[in-house]
Structures are given as structure tokens and as C-alpha cells.
Write a protein that holds these residues in place. Structure first.
Motif, PDB file in Angstrom:
ATOM      1  N   GLY A 180      21.835  -1.623 -62.656  1.00 50.33           N
ATOM      2  CA  GLY A 180      22.461  -1.769 -61.192  1.00 50.33           C
ATOM      3  C   GLY A 180      22.368  -0.655 -60.475  1.00 50.33           C
ATOM      4  N   GLN A 181      22.819   0.473 -61.214  1.00 43.11           N
ATOM      5  CA  GLN A 181      22.793   1.873 -60.371  1.00 43.11           C
ATOM      6  C   GLN A 181      21.334   2.400 -60.328  1.00 43.11           C
ATOM      7  N   TYR A 182      20.702   2.306 -61.294  1.00 43.01           N
ATOM      8  CA  TYR A 182      19.225   2.509 -61.292  1.00 43.01           C
ATOM      9  C   TYR A 182      18.587   1.879 -60.136  1.00 43.01           C
ATOM     10  N   SER A 183      18.775   0.534 -59.855  1.00 42.46           N
ATOM     11  CA  SER A 183      18.013  -0.207 -58.908  1.00 42.46           C
ATOM     12  C   SER A 183      18.448   0.180 -57.573  1.00 42.46           C
ATOM     13  N   ARG A 184      19.684   0.635 -57.544  1.00 43.53           N
ATOM     14  CA  ARG A 184      20.234   1.137 -56.122  1.00 43.53           C
ATOM     15  C   ARG A 184      19.600   2.342 -55.807  1.00 43.53           C
ATOM     16  N   GLY A 185      19.349   3.164 -56.961  1.00 44.46           N
ATOM     17  CA  GLY A 185      18.827   4.301 -56.799  1.00 44.46           C
ATOM     18  C   GLY A 185      17.249   4.382 -56.192  1.00 44.46           C
ATOM     19  N   ILE A 186      16.541   3.489 -56.609  1.00 44.65           N
ATOM     20  CA  ILE A 186      15.233   3.051 -56.313  1.00 44.65           C
ATOM     21  C   ILE A 186      14.975   2.376 -55.186  1.00 44.65           C
ATOM     22  N   SER A 187      15.780   1.505 -54.846  1.00 44.19           N
ATOM     23  CA  SER A 187      16.000   0.482 -53.756  1.00 44.19           C
ATOM     24  C   SER A 187      16.147  -0.660 -54.039  1.00 44.19           C
ATOM     25  N   VAL A 188      17.059  -1.605 -53.987  1.00 46.64           N
ATOM     26  CA  VAL A 188      17.349  -2.944 -54.566  1.00 46.64           C
ATOM     27  C   VAL A 188      16.079  -3.897 -54.258  1.00 46.64           C
ATOM     28  N   VAL A 189      15.407  -3.572 -53.413  1.00 47.86           N
ATOM     29  CA  VAL A 189      14.081  -4.543 -52.955  1.00 47.86           C
ATOM     30  C   VAL A 189      12.888  -4.167 -54.212  1.00 47.86           C
ATOM     31  N   LYS A 190      12.785  -2.788 -54.241  1.00 51.65           N
ATOM     32  CA  LYS A 190      11.905  -2.413 -55.149  1.00 51.65           C
ATOM     33  C   LYS A 190      12.387  -2.954 -56.564  1.00 51.65           C
ATOM     34  N   ALA A 191      13.522  -2.829 -56.947  1.00 50.56           N
ATOM     35  CA  ALA A 191      14.124  -3.267 -58.190  1.00 50.56           C
ATOM     36  C   ALA A 191      13.775  -4.561 -58.391  1.00 50.56           C
ATOM     37  N   LEU A 192      13.970  -5.628 -57.588  1.00 53.54           N
ATOM     38  CA  LEU A 192      13.623  -6.900 -57.719  1.00 53.54           C
ATOM     39  C   LEU A 192      12.194  -7.340 -57.913  1.00 53.54           C
ATOM     40  N   ALA A 193      11.499  -6.287 -57.065  1.00 54.47           N
ATOM     41  CA  ALA A 193       9.965  -6.586 -57.661  1.00 54.47           C
ATOM     42  C   ALA A 193       9.571  -6.296 -58.834  1.00 54.47           C
ATOM     43  N   GLN A 194      10.367  -5.449 -59.384  1.00 57.18           N
ATOM     44  CA  GLN A 194      10.097  -4.969 -61.021  1.00 57.18           C
ATOM     45  C   GLN A 194      10.731  -5.753 -62.042  1.00 57.18           C
ATOM     46  N   GLY A 195      11.481  -6.832 -61.450  1.00 58.92           N
ATOM     47  CA  GLY A 195      12.215  -7.755 -62.373  1.00 58.92           C
ATOM     48  C   GLY A 195      13.327  -7.233 -62.786  1.00 58.92           C
ATOM     49  N   LEU A 196      14.209  -6.228 -62.372  1.00 58.31           N
ATOM     50  CA  LEU A 196      15.219  -5.605 -62.807  1.00 58.31           C
ATOM     51  C   LEU A 196      16.413  -6.731 -62.548  1.00 58.31           C
ATOM     52  N   GLY A 197      16.424  -7.252 -61.295  1.00 56.77           N
ATOM     53  CA  GLY A 197      17.430  -8.133 -60.877  1.00 56.77           C
ATOM     54  C   GLY A 197      17.479  -9.184 -62.071  1.00 56.77           C
ATOM     55  N   ALA A 198      16.525  -9.704 -62.632  1.00 58.62           N
ATOM     56  CA  ALA A 198      16.922 -10.681 -63.557  1.00 58.62           C
ATOM     57  C   ALA A 198      17.675 -10.150 -64.810  1.00 58.62           C
ATOM     58  N   LYS A 199      17.184  -8.939 -65.361  1.00 55.19           N
ATOM     59  CA  LYS A 199      17.755  -8.387 -66.491  1.00 55.19           C
ATOM     60  C   LYS A 199      19.336  -8.065 -65.978  1.00 55.19           C
ATOM     61  N   VAL A 200      19.677  -7.591 -64.874  1.00 57.65           N
ATOM     62  CA  VAL A 200      20.981  -7.155 -64.872  1.00 57.65           C
ATOM     63  C   VAL A 200      21.774  -8.676 -64.686  1.00 57.65           C
ATOM     64  N   LYS A 201      21.149  -9.874 -64.084  1.00 53.75           N
ATOM     65  CA  LYS A 201      21.915 -11.162 -64.317  1.00 53.75           C
ATOM     66  C   LYS A 201      22.114 -11.620 -65.862  1.00 53.75           C
ATOM     67  N   ARG A 202      21.027 -11.407 -66.529  1.00 50.68           N
ATOM     68  CA  ARG A 202      21.158 -11.950 -67.823  1.00 50.68           C
ATOM     69  C   ARG A 202      22.201 -11.256 -68.627  1.00 50.68           C
ATOM     70  N   SER A 203      22.406 -10.010 -68.468  1.00 53.07           N
ATOM     71  CA  SER A 203      23.300  -9.063 -69.224  1.00 53.07           C
ATOM     72  C   SER A 203      24.717  -9.365 -68.742  1.00 53.07           C
ATOM     73  N   LEU A 204      24.977  -9.580 -67.469  1.00 51.25           N
ATOM     74  CA  LEU A 204      26.071  -9.950 -66.757  1.00 51.25           C
ATOM     75  C   LEU A 204      26.553 -11.341 -67.344  1.00 51.25           C
ATOM     76  N   ASP A 205      25.637 -12.489 -67.485  1.00 48.39           N
ATOM     77  CA  ASP A 205      25.985 -13.660 -67.698  1.00 48.39           C
ATOM     78  C   ASP A 205      26.332 -13.783 -69.241  1.00 48.39           C
TER      79      ASP A 205
END
Length: 262
Positions: free
Chosen positions: A122-147
Motif C-alpha cells: 500500500g505504501q509502495y503504491s502510494r509512492g508510485i501513484s495509486v492509479v499506476k499501482a492499480l494498473a499493475q495489479g497491486l490493488g488486488a494483492k493488497v486486498k487479498r492479503s488484508l482479507d
């Protein structure tokens, strides 16, 4: 890397094994870590609470995978609050996430491996921009780990805070329609997660800070008074260790900046 020293050292943050055990339930109301029995990990946690983040990280990593919880907490808190170099911040969070992925394979039942994976990504995603992180599929990884972290320990307030942040930041960056259709996130769910976190850990400054940020991102027009109150509560709260001091200072900074912008 060269670590910046914690600049607010205070004897009150220096626990003995006995005083740490007595204060443990309050200090760890957010992460629900168990009190360490390993002598090196006990010293690592003492160092962490005193703001000796480098020492805590090194002691934890020296123990191996069983020391990752204290090591990763120390590394992430240091990097979030005290590391001035943006490139080092990104590299550090990426390193923590990679180590957590290995930990998940070795200790699939250890929720710390999932929580710190989500936090670091999440912190890495914020650093590169949330939109870019979502495009790289990082959002799904964050959500999976939190779940998984919440499934393993539903009472872990910090994981609910992180899930609230996840919903709020995606909504803020891509808008309600796309956020809901593509990522299944909702404003009401963000708020629900923060409220649950505060119910589980009523003294949490970071839950108040992140809740306030979410309110200002998602509905500033109607929620600014509530956000300011949350910042004030966080800034005025009791401080029991180094991280809580850093949280308090962050809350005061946000409060001051919001007053100036208002």
C-alpha cells in the motif's frame, strides 16, 4: 541503508521486560501480537517501542522468519515516518513485501505475513501513484492479503484500518462508479472499516488519522468538522511509545494544515 535516528527519545518509552508485559495489551491493541517469549525478540520489541527502529529490525531479522513481525513493523514505521529519501522508501517497502511473500509460503497461518505485505504494498503504491499501482495489479494483492489477515484474526484493528484506506484511496483516485464496478469498493464500507477499527481499539491514533483523511478525501464538504475532531483526538491522545509519538505529531501536522487551508 543509513537510518535516521528517532528524534524524540524519551525515558518513558524505554520498557523493561516486566513493564513491557504489563503495558503490552495497550501497546498492541491494534496488531494483537502475542507477548514474546524468545529473549532476542523481547529485546527487539523493547527497542521498537523506544524508537530504536534499526536495532529492532536487525534483531528481528537475525531471528529469522519468526522475527519478521517486529522487524517489518520497525522497518515500516521507520520508513513511513523518518526516511527522507523517496527512492529508498520505495525500495524498502518493495523489499518488505517480497520478504512477506516468502513468509506467507513458509508460515501460511501467520497473519503478520499478510498484514505487513498489504501495508508495504500500500505504501509502495502510494509512492508510485495509486492509479499506476492499480494498473499493475497491486490493488488486488493488497486486498487479498488484508482479507486473509482479517480472516485469521478478525479482531486485528490495524487490518481494518488498512482496508478502510484501501477503499478510500481507490474511490478518491478513480471515482465511485469505476471503483465500485471494477474493484468492488464503496464509501460506506470504508467508513464501516474505520468505525470497526475504533471499536476494536478505541485508543488508536492512527485509526483516527486515517479515518479523518478518508473523510476529507471522500466528502470534505460535509465531513470536515468530523475529520478535524478526529485529528484533534489523535493529537491530544496519550503517548506510550515512539510510534505513538510519531502518530501524534502527524495528527497535529494534519490539523494545522487543514486549519490553514480552511
Amino acid at each position: 541503508m543509513a537510518w535516521t535516528a528517532f528524534p524524540y527519545a524519551d525515558p518513558a518509552y524505554r520498557y523493561t521486560p516486566e513493564t513491557l508485559q504489563a503495558a503490552w495489551p495497550q501497546l498492541h491493541g491494534g496488531d494483537r501480537e502475542t507477548f514474546p517469549t524468545h529473549p532476542v525478540l523481547l529485546q527487539a520489541w523493547i527497542a521498537f517501542h523506544a524508537g530504536e527502529f534499526e536495532r529492532a529490525a536487525r534483531l528481528g531479522l537475525d531471528v529469522g522468519v519468526n522475527g519478521y513481525a517486529v522487524a517489518h513493523k520497525a522497518i515500516c514505521m521507520y520508513t513511513n515516518y523518518l526516511e527522507p529519501n523517496d527512492k529508498k522508501r520505495l525500495a524498502t517497502f518493495e523489499c518488505v513485501a517480497e520478504r512477506c511473500e516468502r513468509q506467507q509460503l513458509e508460515q501460511p497461518g501467520n497473519l503478520a505475513g499478510y498484514y505487513w505485505h498489504a501495508y508495504a504494498l500500500g505504501q509502495y503504491s502510494r509512492g508510485i501513484s495509486v492509479v499506476k499501482a492499480l494498473a499493475q495489479g497491486l490493488g488486488a494483492k493488497v486486498k487479498r492479503s488484508l482479507d486473509i489477515a482479517i480472516r485469521l484474526e478478525p479482531q486485528r484493528a490495524d487490518a481494518h484500518v488498512a482496508l478502510g484506506v484501501y477503499h478510500a484511496e481507490i474511490l478518491d483516485q478513480v471515482g465511485a462508479v469505476l471503483a465500485g464496478l471494477t474493484y468492488g469498493v464503496k464509501k460506506e464500507e470504508a467508513y464501516r472499516q474505520f468505525e470497526l477499527a475504533l471499536k476494536l481499539n478505541p485508543d488508536s491514533a492512527i485509526a483516527r488519522i486515517q479515518y479523518a483523511r478518508a473523510l476529507l478525501m471522500l466528502d470534505k464538504k460535509h465531513k470536515v468538522a468530523q475529520a478535524m475532531d478526529l485529528y484533534k483526538q489523535a493529537a491530544d491522545g496519550n503517548v506510550r511509545d515512539a510510534t505513538e509519538r510519531l502518530d501524534q505529531l502527524a495528527a497535529q501536522k494534519e490539523l494545522d494544515e487543514e486549519k490553514l487551508s480552511g
